[in-house]
Design a protein around this motif. Structure first.
Motif, PDB file in Angstrom:
ATOM      1  N   LEU A  13       0.843  -1.191   0.000  1.00  0.00           N
ATOM      2  CA  LEU A  13       0.000   0.000   0.000  1.00  0.00           C
ATOM      3  C   LEU A  13       0.879   1.241   0.000  1.00  0.00           C
ATOM      4  N   ALA A  14       0.897   1.930  -1.134  1.00  0.00           N
ATOM      5  CA  ALA A  14       1.700   3.134  -1.416  1.00  0.00           C
ATOM      6  C   ALA A  14       2.854   2.743  -2.322  1.00  0.00           C
ATOM      7  N   THR A  15       3.392   3.740  -3.004  1.00  0.00           N
ATOM      8  CA  THR A  15       4.384   3.463  -4.049  1.00  0.00           C
ATOM      9  C   THR A  15       5.612   4.366  -3.954  1.00  0.00           C
ATOM     10  N   GLY A  16       5.896   4.895  -2.764  1.00  0.00           N
ATOM     11  CA  GLY A  16       7.051   5.761  -2.589  1.00  0.00           C
ATOM     12  C   GLY A  16       8.353   5.007  -2.445  1.00  0.00           C
ATOM     13  N   GLY A  17       9.381   5.727  -2.005  1.00  0.00           N
ATOM     14  CA  GLY A  17      10.715   5.149  -1.920  1.00  0.00           C
ATOM     15  C   GLY A  17      10.830   3.984  -0.965  1.00  0.00           C
ATOM     16  N   ILE A  18      10.222   4.087   0.217  1.00  0.00           N
ATOM     17  CA  ILE A  18      10.340   2.990   1.172  1.00  0.00           C
ATOM     18  C   ILE A  18       9.559   1.779   0.690  1.00  0.00           C
ATOM     19  N   ALA A  19       8.431   2.002   0.008  1.00  0.00           N
ATOM     20  CA  ALA A  19       7.669   0.884  -0.555  1.00  0.00           C
ATOM     21  C   ALA A  19       8.487   0.153  -1.617  1.00  0.00           C
ATOM     22  N   ALA A  20       9.210   0.908  -2.431  1.00  0.00           N
ATOM     23  CA  ALA A  20      10.035   0.297  -3.468  1.00  0.00           C
ATOM     24  C   ALA A  20      11.177  -0.507  -2.858  1.00  0.00           C
ATOM     25  N   ALA A  21      11.848   0.056  -1.863  1.00  0.00           N
ATOM     26  CA  ALA A  21      12.956  -0.655  -1.227  1.00  0.00           C
ATOM     27  C   ALA A  21      12.462  -1.931  -0.551  1.00  0.00           C
ATOM     28  N   PHE A  22      11.328  -1.844   0.137  1.00  0.00           N
ATOM     29  CA  PHE A  22      10.777  -3.021   0.807  1.00  0.00           C
ATOM     30  C   PHE A  22      10.391  -4.095  -0.206  1.00  0.00           C
ATOM     31  N   THR A  23       9.725  -3.690  -1.270  1.00  0.00           N
ATOM     32  CA  THR A  23       9.286  -4.656  -2.271  1.00  0.00           C
ATOM     33  C   THR A  23      10.473  -5.344  -2.929  1.00  0.00           C
ATOM     34  N   GLU A  24      11.514  -4.586  -3.194  1.00  0.00           N
ATOM     35  CA  GLU A  24      12.723  -5.177  -3.777  1.00  0.00           C
ATOM     36  C   GLU A  24      13.282  -6.269  -2.880  1.00  0.00           C
ATOM     37  N   ASP A  25      13.319  -6.015  -1.575  1.00  0.00           N
ATOM     38  CA  ASP A  25      13.807  -7.022  -0.635  1.00  0.00           C
ATOM     39  C   ASP A  25      12.809  -8.162  -0.468  1.00  0.00           C
ATOM     40  N   LEU A  26      11.515  -7.833  -0.462  1.00  0.00           N
ATOM     41  CA  LEU A  26      10.483  -8.843  -0.256  1.00  0.00           C
ATOM     42  C   LEU A  26      10.511  -9.916  -1.341  1.00  0.00           C
ATOM     43  N   LEU A  27      10.854  -9.524  -2.554  1.00  0.00           N
ATOM     44  CA  LEU A  27      10.893 -10.476  -3.660  1.00  0.00           C
ATOM     45  C   LEU A  27      11.901 -11.595  -3.432  1.00  0.00           C
ATOM     46  N   ALA A  28      12.856 -11.366  -2.534  1.00  0.00           N
ATOM     47  CA  ALA A  28      13.878 -12.376  -2.245  1.00  0.00           C
ATOM     48  C   ALA A  28      13.597 -13.167  -0.971  1.00  0.00           C
ATOM     49  N   VAL A  29      12.474 -12.890  -0.302  1.00  0.00           N
ATOM     50  CA  VAL A  29      12.157 -13.572   0.959  1.00  0.00           C
ATOM     51  C   VAL A  29      11.494 -14.913   0.673  1.00  0.00           C
ATOM     52  N   PRO A  30      12.059 -16.017   1.159  1.00  0.00           N
ATOM     53  CA  PRO A  30      11.437 -17.325   0.937  1.00  0.00           C
ATOM     54  C   PRO A  30      10.023 -17.373   1.520  1.00  0.00           C
ATOM     55  N   GLY A  31       9.116 -17.933   0.761  1.00  0.00           N
ATOM     56  CA  GLY A  31       7.752 -18.093   1.245  1.00  0.00           C
ATOM     57  C   GLY A  31       6.874 -16.880   1.092  1.00  0.00           C
ATOM     58  N   ALA A  32       7.387 -15.834   0.433  1.00  0.00           N
ATOM     59  CA  ALA A  32       6.614 -14.614   0.228  1.00  0.00           C
ATOM     60  C   ALA A  32       6.349 -14.411  -1.253  1.00  0.00           C
ATOM     61  N   GLU A  33       5.184 -13.862  -1.551  1.00  0.00           N
ATOM     62  CA  GLU A  33       4.805 -13.551  -2.921  1.00  0.00           C
ATOM     63  C   GLU A  33       4.159 -12.169  -2.943  1.00  0.00           C
ATOM     64  N   ALA A  38      -1.382  -1.067  -4.320  1.00  0.00           N
ATOM     65  CA  ALA A  38      -2.417  -0.047  -4.417  1.00  0.00           C
ATOM     66  C   ALA A  38      -1.827   1.325  -4.150  1.00  0.00           C
ATOM     67  N   SER A  39      -2.372   2.300  -4.837  1.00  0.00           N
ATOM     68  CA  SER A  39      -2.021   3.695  -4.629  1.00  0.00           C
ATOM     69  C   SER A  39      -3.313   4.498  -4.712  1.00  0.00           C
ATOM     70  N   ARG A  40      -3.203   5.800  -4.554  1.00  0.00           N
ATOM     71  CA  ARG A  40      -4.406   6.642  -4.676  1.00  0.00           C
ATOM     72  C   ARG A  40      -4.809   6.826  -6.131  1.00  0.00           C
ATOM     73  N   THR A  41      -3.895   6.510  -7.054  1.00  0.00           N
ATOM     74  CA  THR A  41      -4.216   6.590  -8.480  1.00  0.00           C
ATOM     75  C   THR A  41      -3.792   5.305  -9.156  1.00  0.00           C
ATOM     76  N   GLU A  42      -4.583   4.851 -10.114  1.00  0.00           N
ATOM     77  CA  GLU A  42      -4.261   3.613 -10.819  1.00  0.00           C
ATOM     78  C   GLU A  42      -2.974   3.706 -11.628  1.00  0.00           C
ATOM     79  N   PRO A  43      -2.698   4.848 -12.308  1.00  0.00           N
ATOM     80  CA  PRO A  43      -1.434   4.909 -13.048  1.00  0.00           C
ATOM     81  C   PRO A  43      -0.201   4.734 -12.164  1.00  0.00           C
ATOM     82  N   ALA A  44      -0.225   5.318 -10.960  1.00  0.00           N
ATOM     83  CA  ALA A  44       0.916   5.162 -10.056  1.00  0.00           C
ATOM     84  C   ALA A  44       1.060   3.707  -9.632  1.00  0.00           C
ATOM     85  N   ALA A  45      -0.056   3.061  -9.330  1.00  0.00           N
ATOM     86  CA  ALA A  45      -0.014   1.655  -8.940  1.00  0.00           C
ATOM     87  C   ALA A  45       0.455   0.776 -10.098  1.00  0.00           C
ATOM     88  N   ARG A  46      -0.010   1.071 -11.303  1.00  0.00           N
ATOM     89  CA  ARG A  46       0.370   0.275 -12.467  1.00  0.00           C
ATOM     90  C   ARG A  46       1.858   0.417 -12.761  1.00  0.00           C
TER      91      ARG A  46
END
Length: 331
Positions: A13-33, A38-46
């Motif tokens: 939820l949200a697409t700022g800098g900390i969300a990007a850093a977390f998501t980058e790390d989350l992609l490497a966490v075993p057992g996580a998908e 979501a964002s306040r606007t669909e283009p930002a979320a997309r």
């Protein structure tokens, strides 16, 4: 969510800098998908979804809350929105990892904890510092008596912020100031080692907008120990911390909240340097892995970041703000 035969499915939820850093790390966490964003606007979320290969993107919080294929939501909004966003997700049946500071004030934090407990949903503040291997080893050594009885904790977090009158850091309506953005780290570090203080004193320099730009805090703990803490948007501190005991001290020379090394000084002995690997990426994957572990175990809170501990930190932050005269609209 306790089944081990499928991944824990995350929504961002949200697409700022900390969300990007977390998501980058989350992609490497075993057992996580990573299942949705979501964002306040669909283009930002997309755009965020395309960047990280996330299958679903929503232009509203409600759509993410309604997604039945999401188990847990990482709330990475500005802290003024933590209460509303987390409440929405908890009431929709989601587990939540909410960025720090947990909320704007204690009242909001208490409401989140009450909601999570009433609905028996997992909730954790994303205080990634608590999962840092150096910080955990320091706590282990201190509790094991390596430096005797703890007498003082020092921790500073400050940097000269670029002058920008439009910055949220200067906006009371955005929960601005040094304390909530930076001071939460020294305060949380002191709580981790010494617990909630019995006495709180503070002094600060305020901006014309009424938020703190330079704050010093003294916490008095049970048994006479003191925490000497500071945070600043006008001075560079190097993010140092140290723990002083009756028979030695431990020094974290820089970036204590995500350090890779520390030095143990025992009285009369040779200094010992410890270097620990915090793993790949930014270090945020460690807290995500703990969420995965807790959900698999059917827990509703983490023993490493208990909800009562997050409430205690918020009480301290509230008292500091009262001492220095910082109030946010609507309080």
């Amino acid at each position: 969510m306790t089944s081990s035969d499928r991944p824990i499915r995350w929504g961002i939820l949200a697409t700022g800098g900390i969300a990007a850093a977390f998501t980058e790390d989350l992609l490497a966490v075993p057992g996580a998908e990573v299942a949705a964003v979501a964002s306040r606007t669909e283009p930002a979320a997309r755009a965020f979804a395309d960047r990280f290969g996330i299958p679903r993107a929503y232009g509203s919080w409600a759509e993410l809350a309604a997604d039945p294929e999401v188990d847990v939501v990482y709330v990475a909004t500005p802290h003024t929105a933590h209460h509303d966003a987390t409440t929405l997700m908890l009431e929709a049946g989601k587990a939540v990892l909410c960025e720090k500071p947990f909320t704007l004030n204690t009242r909001q934090a208490e409401q989140l904890v009450a909601t999570a407990r009433a609905r028996q949903r997992f909730l954790m503040e994303a205080m990634w510092m608590y999962f840092n291997p150096v910080v955990r080893r320091v706590v282990e050594l201190v509790r094991g008596g390596a430096i005797g009885e703890v007498r003082a904790v020092h921790a500073d977090f400050g940097f000269p912020a670029p002058p920008d009158p439009t910055s949220r850091l200067l906006d009371p309506a955005a929960g601005g100031g040094a304390l909530l953005d930076l001071g939460v780290y020294p305060v949380s570090f002191a709580h981790l080692l010494l617990g909630e203080p019995e006495r709180i004193e503070a002094v600060a320099t305020l901006t014309p907008e009424g938020v703190d730009e330079h704050t010093a805090v003294v916490l008095g703990h049970a048994g006479g120990a003191l925490s000497l803490l500071s945070c600043s948007l006008v001075a560079g501190y190097g993010q140092r911390a140290s723990v002083h005991g009756s028979t030695g001290r431990i020094e974290l020379p820089t970036d204590f909240f995500h350090a890779t090394s520390f030095v143990l000084h025992r009285d009369g002995g040779t200094a010992e340097r410890f270097t620990l690997d915090r793993g790949p990426g930014h270090g945020l994957g460690l807290e995500a892995a703990e969420v995965v572990r807790c959900l698999r175990a059917g827990l509703t809170e983490s023993p490493l970041v208990p909800l009562d501990g997050s409430l205690a930190v918020m009480r301290t932050l509230d008292t500091v703000r009262a001492r220095i005269g910082v109030h946010y609209p609507g309080e």
